[in-house]
Write an enzyme that holds these catalytic residues in place. Structure first.
Site, PDB file in Angstrom:
ATOM      1  CD  GLU A   1     -19.834 -29.484 -49.041  1.00 55.05           C
ATOM      2  OE1 GLU A   1     -18.622 -30.134 -49.274  1.00 55.05           O
ATOM      3  OE2 GLU A   1     -20.577 -30.258 -48.405  1.00 55.05           O
TER       4      GLU A   1
ATOM      5  CE1 TYR B   1     -21.474 -17.901 -43.435  1.00 54.70           C
ATOM      6  CE2 TYR B   1     -22.495 -18.970 -45.490  1.00 54.70           C
ATOM      7  CZ  TYR B   1     -22.599 -18.991 -44.239  1.00 54.70           C
ATOM      8  OH  TYR B   1     -23.246 -19.644 -43.214  1.00 54.70           O
TER       9      TYR B   1
END
Length: 152
Positions: free
Chosen positions: A108, A119
């Protein structure tokens, strides 16, 4: 000799912008690592694991739960960014988490975090959002975005 918590703290102090309040204090790191389900990796500037008195250029911390591993923190000192160290840390995390039985990675982060490109290139995809979840030191509210990456 430098210990790994010292290495993690040195990277954290250099890498995290105080505006966002994302850095953990030493007590939080030590308490997390004292639990059996929290794991970490540290990497030197050359891309190898740290040993002896070699300082860290980056680190990750994660938490394993059932068939998932959550990336809690990942950081690379600014002067060592864009040399593939973040990718090497994620590769290590994926390998180690898979060996612990994880089938996917979770993370998160705040919307607008520049690490999102890393990512996405690694295979993380968005699975959720928390509007106005984070608060900056100036009081602004930022959305949290949850990502997952399958371990294959």
């Amino acid at each position: 000799m430098i210990d790994d918590v010292d290495r993690i703290m040195a990277v954290m102090q250099a890498a995290f912008d105080p505006l966002y309040g994302e850095a953990w204090n030493r007590r939080q790191v030590e308490d997390s690592l004292s639990l059996g389900h929290c794991h970490y990796g540290v990497i030197a500037a050359e891309g190898l694991p740290c040993a002896g008195d070699v300082p860290a250029a980056g680190f990750f911390m994660s938490r394993n739960a059932f068939h998932e591993e959550e990336l809690l923190l990942l950081a690379v000192k600014p002067e060592f960014r864009r040399y593939g160290l973040g990718r090497k840390l994620l590769d290590t995390l994926r390998r180690d988490a898979g060996a612990r039985g994880a089938q996917r990675l979770l993370l998160e982060m705040r919307r607008g975090n520049p690490a999102e490109a890393l990512y996405a290139a690694f295979g993380f995809y968005k699975i959720g959002e928390r509007p106005n979840y984070y608060r900056t030191s100036e009081g602004d509210r930022l959305d949290a975005i949850t990502f997952a990456c399958d371990i294959s």
